[in-house]
Scaffold this active site. Sequence first.
Site, PDB file in Angstrom:
ATOM      1  N   LYS A 149      11.498   1.635  11.394  1.00 12.37           N
ATOM      2  CA  LYS A 149      11.290   1.494  12.825  1.00 12.37           C
ATOM      3  C   LYS A 149      10.903   2.823  13.460  1.00 12.37           C
ATOM      4  O   LYS A 149      10.018   2.887  14.304  1.00 12.37           O
ATOM      5  CB  LYS A 149      12.550   0.939  13.480  1.00 12.37           C
ATOM      6  N   GLY A 172       0.781  -1.232   0.000  1.00 13.85           N
ATOM      7  CA  GLY A 172       0.000   0.000   0.000  1.00 13.85           C
ATOM      8  C   GLY A 172       0.809   1.276   0.000  1.00 13.85           C
ATOM      9  O   GLY A 172       0.289   2.341   0.304  1.00 13.85           O
ATOM     10  N   VAL A 173       2.101   1.218  -0.342  1.00 10.83           N
ATOM     11  CA  VAL A 173       2.889   2.445  -0.368  1.00 10.83           C
ATOM     12  C   VAL A 173       2.964   3.047  -1.770  1.00 10.83           C
ATOM     13  O   VAL A 173       3.622   4.058  -1.985  1.00 10.83           O
ATOM     14  CB  VAL A 173       4.325   2.242   0.157  1.00 10.83           C
ATOM     15  N   GLY A 174       2.319   2.408  -2.736  1.00 11.80           N
ATOM     16  CA  GLY A 174       2.245   3.021  -4.049  1.00 11.80           C
ATOM     17  C   GLY A 174       3.132   2.398  -5.103  1.00 11.80           C
ATOM     18  O   GLY A 174       3.402   3.020  -6.130  1.00 11.80           O
ATOM     19  N   SER A 194      18.110  -7.643  16.774  1.00 14.22           N
ATOM     20  CA  SER A 194      17.970  -6.216  17.075  1.00 14.22           C
ATOM     21  C   SER A 194      17.137  -5.934  18.316  1.00 14.22           C
ATOM     22  O   SER A 194      17.018  -4.801  18.733  1.00 14.22           O
ATOM     23  CB  SER A 194      17.409  -5.465  15.872  1.00 14.22           C
TER      24      SER A 194
HETATM   25  N1  LIG Z   1       2.284   8.927  -2.520  1.00 12.92           N
HETATM   26  C1  LIG Z   1       1.034   8.610  -2.862  1.00 12.92           C
HETATM   27  N2  LIG Z   1       0.221   9.530  -3.382  1.00 12.92           N
HETATM   28  C2  LIG Z   1      -1.025   9.210  -3.741  1.00 12.92           C
HETATM   29  N3  LIG Z   1      -1.577   8.004  -3.624  1.00 12.92           N
HETATM   30  C3  LIG Z   1      -0.822   7.037  -3.127  1.00 12.92           C
HETATM   31  C4  LIG Z   1       0.522   7.270  -2.726  1.00 12.92           C
HETATM   32  N4  LIG Z   1       1.028   6.122  -2.262  1.00 12.92           N
HETATM   33  C5  LIG Z   1       0.065   5.207  -2.378  1.00 12.92           C
HETATM   34  N5  LIG Z   1      -1.050   5.748  -2.888  1.00 12.92           N
HETATM   35  C6  LIG Z   1      -2.297   5.038  -3.171  1.00 12.92           C
HETATM   36  O1  LIG Z   1      -2.428   3.934  -2.290  1.00 12.92           O
HETATM   37  C7  LIG Z   1      -3.057   2.851  -2.916  1.00 12.92           C
HETATM   38  C8  LIG Z   1      -2.263   1.615  -2.731  1.00 12.92           C
HETATM   39  O2  LIG Z   1      -1.084   1.675  -3.505  1.00 12.92           O
HETATM   40  P1  LIG Z   1      -0.538   0.498  -4.405  1.00 12.92           P
HETATM   41  O3  LIG Z   1      -1.635  -0.401  -4.819  1.00 12.92           O
HETATM   42  O4  LIG Z   1       0.306   1.069  -5.447  1.00 12.92           O
HETATM   43  O5  LIG Z   1       0.333  -0.260  -3.324  1.00 12.92           O
HETATM   44  P2  LIG Z   1       1.487  -1.315  -3.541  1.00 12.92           P
HETATM   45  O6  LIG Z   1       2.735  -0.680  -3.016  1.00 12.92           O
HETATM   46  O7  LIG Z   1       1.509  -1.792  -4.924  1.00 12.92           O
HETATM   47  O8  LIG Z   1       1.080  -2.443  -2.520  1.00 12.92           O
HETATM   48  P3  LIG Z   1       1.209  -4.055  -2.651  1.00 12.92           P
HETATM   49  O9  LIG Z   1       2.606  -4.415  -2.199  1.00 12.92           O
HETATM   50  O10 LIG Z   1       0.201  -4.552  -1.669  1.00 12.92           O
HETATM   51  O11 LIG Z   1       0.924  -4.405  -4.044  1.00 12.92           O
HETATM   52  C9  LIG Z   1      -3.224   3.210  -4.356  1.00 12.92           C
HETATM   53  O12 LIG Z   1      -4.547   3.550  -4.574  1.00 12.92           O
HETATM   54  C10 LIG Z   1      -2.305   4.400  -4.531  1.00 12.92           C
HETATM   55  O13 LIG Z   1      -2.773   5.290  -5.496  1.00 12.92           O
END
Ligand SMILES: Nc1ncnc2c1ncn2[C@@H]1O[C@H](COP(=O)(O)OP(=O)(O)OP(=O)(O)O)[C@@H](O)[C@H]1O
Length: 812
Positions: free
Chosen positions: A753, A389-391, A710
């Site tokens: 952390k 969920g970090v994008g 750790s």
């Molecule tokens: N910096 C950001 N700005 C705007 N929206 C974001 C940002 N970071 C994440 N999101 C939104 O959060 C949601 C989850 O992101 P995403 O699906 O890309 O996660 P992921 O890193 O691929 O996770 P996973 O490992 O579970 O696949 C998406 O809808 C995305 O647009």
Amino acid sequence: MNEAKIDNPLSADATTPAAVSATGASHSKEGTMRPLPEGAVAIVPVRNVVLFPGLVVPLAVGRERSRAAAQHAARLQAPLGILLQSKPDVDEPGPDDLHWVGTTATVLRYITAPDGSHHAICKGMQRFRVLQFLEGYPFTVARIQLIDEPERTDADVEGRAHALRERATEILQLLPQVPEEMVTALQSVEGSGALADFIAGLMDISAEEKQALLETFDLKARLDKLLGLLSHRIEVLKVSREIDERTKESIGDMNRKHLLREQMRTIQKELGEGEEGGAEIAELDKAITEAKMPEEVDKQARKELKRLERMPEGAGEYSMIRTYLDWLIELPWAAEPEPAIDIAEARRILDEDHYGLDKIKRRILEYLAVRKLNPSGKGAILCFVGPPGVGKTSLGQSIAKATGRKFVRASLGGVHDEAEMRGHRRTYIGALPGNIIQNLRKVGTRNCVMMLDEVDKLGAGGFHGDPASALLEVLDPEQNSTFRDNYLAVPFDLSSVMFICTANVLDTIPGPLRDRMEVIQLPGYTAQEKLQIARRYLVGRQLAATGLKPEQCEIGDDALTAIIGDYTREAGVRNLEREIGKVFRNVAVRIAEGSVQQVKIGPADLAAILGPRQFEAEVAMRSGVPGVATGLAWTPVGGDILFVEAARMPGSGKLILTGQLGEVMKESAQAALSLVKARSAELGIEGEVLEKSDIHVHVPAGATPKDGPSAGVAMFVALASLLTRRAVRSDVAMTGEISLRGLVLPIGGVKEKVLAAMRAGITTVMLPARNRRDLDEIPAEAREKVSFVWVEQVDEALATALSPAAATAAPA
Ligand SMILES: Nc1ncnc2c1ncn2[C@@H]1O[C@H](COP(=O)(O)OP(=O)(O)OP(=O)(O)O)[C@@H](O)[C@H]1O
Ligand SMILES: [Mg+2]
């Protein structure tokens, strides 16, 4: 998967009508079936195949009764009788509709094809004559007399057999494209009778003509008949060959093909078959041309098309070839120019879609710039690593948008079998290309961004080949222009595909793969950043998803902050988005009901919608008593806090460890205890206390496995706190490895952390002094909110962590 089921004829299969009882007698579905009397066999009537002894032939068994017969024979390993229908059109042939001479057969295999049709692979054994048909069985049964092949041979017979072999060889040489094995097989058939049957079975004559040969029991007569047929055939072949050669000379090659095709069509029309077939072939031919395949592939496709053309439409192989051609036709072979990369536009799109992530966006732009200036270059493969969920996925989508490419995702999580990446050979029933080719067909262009998700969860290589090595080939610019999928069996050029990988952790990615990649870490967001992301992106998106207009529902920053702090604990923003969605759906219901027009959500409204807070001041609740220290852990889904709990009870100085601790973590608990013991005098712990008690260290949550060194400092602090009865400050969290000399050693995952500590409301974080170099990675917001204490020696940790005054009571 669409795989054919190959039944073992001997296995008891509940779906088949007849089951075997202990005595070998069969029971039909309707009731008990009488066992077949001595000398009787189950009969399968066939419409247009004559089985000769010694030959193996696949028989389509369509009729229910025939299936029952074939399965009965297969199950009991009893011979099956094959009889040609004298009236091929009759669906339920009786004695009058059958020839009374046939061949017994062994069922080698019973196959259920993907389209539901049944086939029995039969090997012909011996001629027989029907004596009597028997009534009262779920399939046709006849009492038979087996007919022995005459043993006796004389010069007459042998001479004829010799001539027959020669003529057959001659024919094979006249026929185009006869496999070498065929000639060898013909040469190696032993015995005049067997030779006659072998040739009769393979000859291109009508079923009735074959039946006549089958019924000619006298060997000499049979050989004569065959010799006659073969001589005639040789004449025909010779003539047609002459014609062929003459035509070749007079008409150009193209014209000739056209002419032949026309002729074929006329013949087919005459026979009342294949009009659509012809149209289908023509269509495929056109599609192959339009697919603009490279020469090698084009050749292969046309070769297969030719095979298809010659094949009757009902043949099992027909649909296999057809599917294969469809795959070839639909793949994006044509080389389109790579879309140009506009860096300014790319920057705009990345900024538009994502908040923050400045360093990451910069690296993406660098990557794009290199690709723009050196399109054929062997640029590294981007790999986004970070918690869920970090994008990661959405950055990939933005890159696609920014470069004018299409986006497609292939999930590699749990792929254990190389064939999942590279496909199965076509000889497997139900074979398909691997996921790389499948996804290319899906996007329809090679100019795409293909995101390979979860490369860290790619299964290890093993019995079914190594999927990682297949992936290496896909990603390697040196090799991927000739990527070979087992199913396609022709090279496909992947070099213009832009690959991006994602992973949650780095260390499970196979080494050679990691070397190929440019790793970009996405550590997770601070509460402030999450608020901004929610404000700018998530709120709008969820409003749209629920069909609310912005003026109908307003949500304040304070409410968002409360959701971030009290209802979610994550590095990314996925749960945050989900919770916001829940709030809006609740509002949508109220507005749809008409009870309100407009809603404003404040922090106080959340409990009613989302339930009680989920992460309420946990740290304060759980710590604050002697023996409990707050540690910091790094997990694949971001940082987290963990509690080290220590308790003392009467005993003999044993150390008990629970909470699914790994070996390294257990050792670090032992080291921590030794350090405390060594300092007992300075800490004011009586030696007797240590001797007469057992110490129990537990790290919840008890069901989650944990490991790593750790937590050493936290363990030391927890034990010191327990034994000195001084509580640990609940706003302090710590991480660091310890050495037996009391040194605090550096650890990894500092950023994650610290963010986790901040989420949990910690204000002071103790870190190993040697991790000071990681300070600039920590977001400014965290640096403001959290004070850092850098420790070099465990004793310094005690000064910060333990509350000054002796606490109330020690835990039991
Ligand atoms: N910096 C950001 N700005 C705007 N929206 C974001 C940002 N970071 C994440 N999101 C939104 O959060 C949601 C989850 O992101 P995403 O699906 O890309 O996660 P992921 O890193 O691929 O996770 P996973 O490992 O579970 O696949 C998406 O809808 C995305 O647009
Ligand atoms: Mg993703």
